[in-house]
Write an enzyme that holds these catalytic residues in place. Structure first.
Site, PDB file in Angstrom:
ATOM      1  N   LEU A 107       0.871  -1.165   0.000  1.00 22.61           N
ATOM      2  CA  LEU A 107       0.000   0.000   0.000  1.00 22.61           C
ATOM      3  C   LEU A 107       0.911   1.218   0.000  1.00 22.61           C
ATOM      4  O   LEU A 107       1.898   1.234   0.734  1.00 22.61           O
ATOM      5  CB  LEU A 107      -0.899   0.019   1.243  1.00 22.61           C
ATOM      6  CG  LEU A 107      -1.919  -1.115   1.378  1.00 22.61           C
ATOM      7  CD1 LEU A 107      -2.657  -1.010   2.716  1.00 22.61           C
ATOM      8  CD2 LEU A 107      -2.915  -1.114   0.223  1.00 22.61           C
ATOM      9  N   ASP A 108       0.598   2.227  -0.815  1.00 21.98           N
ATOM     10  CA  ASP A 108       1.508   3.374  -0.860  1.00 21.98           C
ATOM     11  C   ASP A 108       1.423   4.180   0.435  1.00 21.98           C
ATOM     12  O   ASP A 108       0.552   3.957   1.274  1.00 21.98           O
ATOM     13  CB  ASP A 108       1.278   4.231  -2.111  1.00 21.98           C
ATOM     14  CG  ASP A 108      -0.063   4.948  -2.133  1.00 21.98           C
ATOM     15  OD1 ASP A 108      -0.476   5.462  -1.085  1.00 21.98           O
ATOM     16  OD2 ASP A 108      -0.692   5.003  -3.205  1.00 21.98           O
ATOM     17  N   ILE A 109       2.331   5.118   0.586  1.00 22.21           N
ATOM     18  CA  ILE A 109       2.487   5.816   1.863  1.00 22.21           C
ATOM     19  C   ILE A 109       1.216   6.560   2.275  1.00 22.21           C
ATOM     20  O   ILE A 109       0.947   6.721   3.467  1.00 22.21           O
ATOM     21  CB  ILE A 109       3.694   6.782   1.794  1.00 22.21           C
ATOM     22  CG1 ILE A 109       4.032   7.327   3.193  1.00 22.21           C
ATOM     23  CG2 ILE A 109       3.461   7.895   0.785  1.00 22.21           C
ATOM     24  CD1 ILE A 109       5.344   8.079   3.254  1.00 22.21           C
ATOM     25  N   THR A 111      -1.891   5.561   1.628  1.00 17.00           N
ATOM     26  CA  THR A 111      -3.022   4.635   1.698  1.00 17.00           C
ATOM     27  C   THR A 111      -2.985   3.902   3.031  1.00 17.00           C
ATOM     28  O   THR A 111      -1.916   3.510   3.513  1.00 17.00           O
ATOM     29  CB  THR A 111      -2.970   3.616   0.543  1.00 17.00           C
ATOM     30  OG1 THR A 111      -3.005   4.325  -0.696  1.00 17.00           O
ATOM     31  CG2 THR A 111      -4.148   2.669   0.600  1.00 17.00           C
TER      32      THR A 111
END
Length: 290
Positions: A107-109, A111
């Protein structure tokens, strides 16, 4: 029977297959004293070393397949170590003897939400691979003007820079003004795919939360930054989903129930303690640099 080296390393808990392919390509793996190459196969009799350290080719028969659910906060990186010193999703996970936790996707930073970890590299790889079509559901808040034509386009497919993409399901959940909540479902995990799909329609994603992986939804009482370990039934649900044989052992009591209020408060307290320790360590580091 021989197997690909990256598959053997993944099964031994050293990372996902994709990570192991990169490790092999960088020359960090040797087989019987010789530097390994991507595409090499092993039959289980060889001596394999990663960064000079011997690797157990097969997992210990006494070691159970384990799966954690982590409620990722925004601001954490999905990497083991960040060169900028930012917090990572691995910081709070429990220690695991003779192996290590592998993140099932990323999951990106910016999210938050449900992130799975396992000690079984093969399980992680299969859960991530698009061929198994495991559903990921996200709650997404978007900012902008929305119309039915946009929604139909997102359901039928949009050409992104890395190929066609679409939402398998897209459900409106309400909103006010130019802020709207939707639930969307994908069966693959391309980089920033949810955000890029909405951006293709000129709409900005202002909040993104993963709420489900497969049929297993995020436990509502699990605080941000907290984790729970799944019981045998839930572990075997994921194993069956990707055509792996069932596990017979578990670190979790068979009769373990869902998180109650007492457990939720305990987890929240532990999360707060961890945050305080991290803040104290960061303060010490800054002082040492001055």
């Amino acid at each position: 029977m021989s197997e690909k080296l990256q598959k053997v390393l993944a099964r031994a808990g050293k990372g996902s297959r994709r990570e192991m392919e990169a490790v092999i390509s960088s020359g960090r793996v040797s087989v019987d004293g010789k530097v390994a190459f991507l595409g090499d196969r092993v039959d289980g009799t060889e001596q394999i070393r990663l960064d000079g350290h011997a690797v157990k080719i097969a997992q210990n028969e006494d070691e159970a397949c384990r799966v954690l659910v982590y409620n990722k906060p925004e601001g954490e990186m999905c990497t083991r170590k960040d060169p900028e010193g930012r917090p990572t999703v691995f910081d709070r996970l429990p220690p695991i003897e003779g192996s290590r936790w592998i993140a099932v996707g990323r999951l990106d930073i910016n999210t938050s939400g449900m992130l799975l970890f396992t000690n079984d590299g093969e399980l992680a790889n299969r859960l991530m691979h698009p061929s198994h079509e495991v559903e990921r559901e996200y709650a997404v808040r978007v900012f902008g003007e929305i119309n039915e034509a946009m929604l139909q386009t997102l359901r039928h497919g949009v050409k992104l820079e890395d190929g066609m993409a679409k939402f398998n399901k897209l459900t409106y959940k309400g909103g006010e003004g130019r802020n709207h909540w939707f639930h969307v479902v994908l069966t693959e995990g391309r980089n920033r795919e949810v955000r890029r799909l909405w951006e293709s329609q000129g709409v900005q994603v202002s909040r993104l939360i993963r709420v489900r992986y497969g049929d297993f939804s995020m436990e509502r009482r699990l605080p941000l930054g907290g984790w729970i370990e799944l019981g045998l039934g839930d572990v075997n649900y994921y194993r069956k989903l990707v055509e792996l044989k069932p596990e017979t052992k578990s670190k979790v009591k068979v009769d373990a129930k869902k998180i109650d209020n007492t457990q939720s408060r305990k987890i929240r307290k532990n999360v707060k303690k961890h945050q305080q320790r991290r803040q104290a360590a960061a303060t010490t580091t800054r002082r040492q640099r001055k």
